[in-house]
Motif scaffolding. Sequence first.
Motif, PDB file in Angstrom:
ATOM      1  N   PHE A  82     -20.284  32.158  51.312  1.00 58.47           N
ATOM      2  CA  PHE A  82     -21.670  32.201  50.847  1.00 58.47           C
ATOM      3  C   PHE A  82     -21.760  32.125  49.326  1.00 58.47           C
ATOM      4  CE2 PHE A  82     -25.464  34.641  49.576  1.00 58.47           C
ATOM      5  CZ  PHE A  82     -26.434  33.865  50.187  1.00 58.47           C
ATOM      6  N   VAL A  83     -20.942  32.910  48.652  1.00 60.90           N
ATOM      7  CA  VAL A  83     -20.976  32.931  47.185  1.00 60.90           C
ATOM      8  C   VAL A  83     -20.490  31.596  46.613  1.00 60.90           C
ATOM      9  CG1 VAL A  83     -20.033  34.092  45.156  1.00 60.90           C
ATOM     10  CG2 VAL A  83     -20.794  35.422  47.079  1.00 60.90           C
ATOM     11  N   SER A  84     -19.524  30.961  47.250  1.00 62.58           N
ATOM     12  CA  SER A  84     -19.049  29.652  46.786  1.00 62.58           C
ATOM     13  C   SER A  84     -20.127  28.591  46.947  1.00 62.58           C
ATOM     14  CB  SER A  84     -17.793  29.248  47.545  1.00 62.58           C
ATOM     15  OG  SER A  84     -16.742  30.124  47.248  1.00 62.58           O
ATOM     16  N   ALA A  85     -20.881  28.650  48.037  1.00 64.80           N
ATOM     17  CA  ALA A  85     -21.986  27.709  48.220  1.00 64.80           C
ATOM     18  C   ALA A  85     -23.061  27.933  47.153  1.00 64.80           C
ATOM     19  CB  ALA A  85     -22.569  27.843  49.617  1.00 64.80           C
ATOM     20  N   LEU A  86     -23.315  29.179  46.806  1.00 65.12           N
ATOM     21  CA  LEU A  86     -24.251  29.462  45.706  1.00 65.12           C
ATOM     22  C   LEU A  86     -23.718  28.918  44.381  1.00 65.12           C
ATOM     23  CD1 LEU A  86     -25.428  33.118  46.405  1.00 65.12           C
ATOM     24  CD2 LEU A  86     -26.802  31.041  46.524  1.00 65.12           C
ATOM     25  N   THR A  87     -22.428  29.002  44.168  1.00 65.39           N
ATOM     26  CA  THR A  87     -21.813  28.476  42.948  1.00 65.39           C
ATOM     27  C   THR A  87     -22.014  26.968  42.855  1.00 65.39           C
ATOM     28  OG1 THR A  87     -20.162  30.219  43.040  1.00 65.39           O
ATOM     29  CG2 THR A  87     -19.676  28.335  41.621  1.00 65.39           C
ATOM     30  N   VAL A  88     -21.844  26.268  43.965  1.00 69.87           N
ATOM     31  CA  VAL A  88     -22.050  24.818  43.986  1.00 69.87           C
ATOM     32  C   VAL A  88     -23.504  24.495  43.642  1.00 69.87           C
ATOM     33  CG1 VAL A  88     -22.091  22.798  45.511  1.00 69.87           C
ATOM     34  CG2 VAL A  88     -20.161  24.365  45.573  1.00 69.87           C
ATOM     35  N   MET A  89     -24.425  25.251  44.216  1.00 67.12           N
ATOM     36  CA  MET A  89     -25.844  25.023  43.942  1.00 67.12           C
ATOM     37  C   MET A  89     -26.168  25.268  42.467  1.00 67.12           C
ATOM     38  SD  MET A  89     -29.175  26.903  45.577  1.00 67.12           S
ATOM     39  CE  MET A  89     -28.958  28.412  44.643  1.00 67.12           C
ATOM     40  N   LEU A 124     -20.488  18.342  44.266  1.00 66.28           N
ATOM     41  CA  LEU A 124     -19.710  18.080  45.477  1.00 66.28           C
ATOM     42  C   LEU A 124     -18.219  17.953  45.176  1.00 66.28           C
ATOM     43  CD1 LEU A 124     -22.059  15.663  47.425  1.00 66.28           C
ATOM     44  CD2 LEU A 124     -21.547  18.059  47.931  1.00 66.28           C
ATOM     45  N   THR A 125     -17.885  17.472  43.980  1.00 65.95           N
ATOM     46  CA  THR A 125     -16.478  17.432  43.586  1.00 65.95           C
ATOM     47  C   THR A 125     -15.911  18.843  43.495  1.00 65.95           C
ATOM     48  OG1 THR A 125     -16.821  15.367  42.390  1.00 65.95           O
ATOM     49  CG2 THR A 125     -14.872  16.647  41.812  1.00 65.95           C
ATOM     50  N   LEU A 126     -16.671  19.756  42.915  1.00 67.98           N
ATOM     51  CA  LEU A 126     -16.228  21.150  42.880  1.00 67.98           C
ATOM     52  C   LEU A 126     -16.140  21.715  44.293  1.00 67.98           C
ATOM     53  CD1 LEU A 126     -15.598  23.797  41.291  1.00 67.98           C
ATOM     54  CD2 LEU A 126     -18.024  24.309  41.542  1.00 67.98           C
ATOM     55  N   ALA A 127     -17.142  21.453  45.114  1.00 70.46           N
ATOM     56  CA  ALA A 127     -17.196  22.030  46.459  1.00 70.46           C
ATOM     57  C   ALA A 127     -15.993  21.634  47.305  1.00 70.46           C
ATOM     58  CB  ALA A 127     -18.482  21.604  47.156  1.00 70.46           C
ATOM     59  N   PHE A 128     -15.543  20.387  47.157  1.00 74.35           N
ATOM     60  CA  PHE A 128     -14.464  19.906  48.009  1.00 74.35           C
ATOM     61  C   PHE A 128     -13.131  19.793  47.287  1.00 74.35           C
ATOM     62  CE2 PHE A 128     -18.350  18.197  50.053  1.00 74.35           C
ATOM     63  CZ  PHE A 128     -18.290  19.004  51.168  1.00 74.35           C
ATOM     64  N   SER A 129     -13.025  20.403  46.117  1.00 69.87           N
ATOM     65  CA  SER A 129     -11.728  20.432  45.451  1.00 69.87           C
ATOM     66  C   SER A 129     -10.822  21.447  46.158  1.00 69.87           C
ATOM     67  CB  SER A 129     -11.882  20.772  43.970  1.00 69.87           C
ATOM     68  OG  SER A 129     -12.377  22.085  43.819  1.00 69.87           O
ATOM     69  N   ASP A 130      -9.557  21.223  46.073  1.00 79.20           N
ATOM     70  CA  ASP A 130      -8.576  21.977  46.842  1.00 79.20           C
ATOM     71  C   ASP A 130      -8.598  23.471  46.530  1.00 79.20           C
ATOM     72  OD1 ASP A 130      -6.355  21.976  48.707  1.00 79.20           O
ATOM     73  OD2 ASP A 130      -5.112  22.434  46.965  1.00 79.20           O
ATOM     74  N   THR A 131      -8.460  23.816  45.281  1.00 72.93           N
ATOM     75  CA  THR A 131      -8.377  25.232  44.899  1.00 72.93           C
ATOM     76  C   THR A 131      -9.674  25.972  45.189  1.00 72.93           C
ATOM     77  OG1 THR A 131      -6.832  24.632  43.158  1.00 72.93           O
ATOM     78  CG2 THR A 131      -7.861  26.778  42.981  1.00 72.93           C
TER      79      THR A 131
END
Length: 147
Positions: A82-89, A124-131
């Motif tokens: 959830f927090v990572s999705a907020l970070t992407v937004m 989206l690049t951040l969202a789907f990056s490996d780390t």
Amino acid sequence: MSKYKINYIIAFVLFLVSFVVYALTVQPSVPFWDCGEFIAVSYSLGVPHPPGAPFFIILGRIATLLPIAENIAKRVNLISAFVSALTVMFLYLITVRLILRWKPEPRTFVDKLAVYGAPIVGALTLAFSDTFWFNAVEAEVYATSLF
């Protein structure tokens, strides 16, 4: 439709896409490394290894009380998703804000593509990056720290 409404709709769609992907790929149980410790400490409100993460532990305790998943470990893992999705937004919204300060009013389609399209690609690049993805699907403090 106003440019602010379009901007917030795009941000919400980015949040939804990233959260759905993270929620579908979240660890169903205790992953490796420190995640087991953070899950156990969240459940018992204990103290993890130094330097600790009191905010994450409190969020984890709240998640353990909510009936959002079948086991405690998955509930705490969903916090990071959830927090990572907020970070992407928020990455998208901040990037749009910075571009609009530099290039005030997008009039043509190419300008709108630069103002709204480039931040979409960046988010989206951040969202789907490996780390970032690995931090988003396990109970670690890194996702909360990036947020």
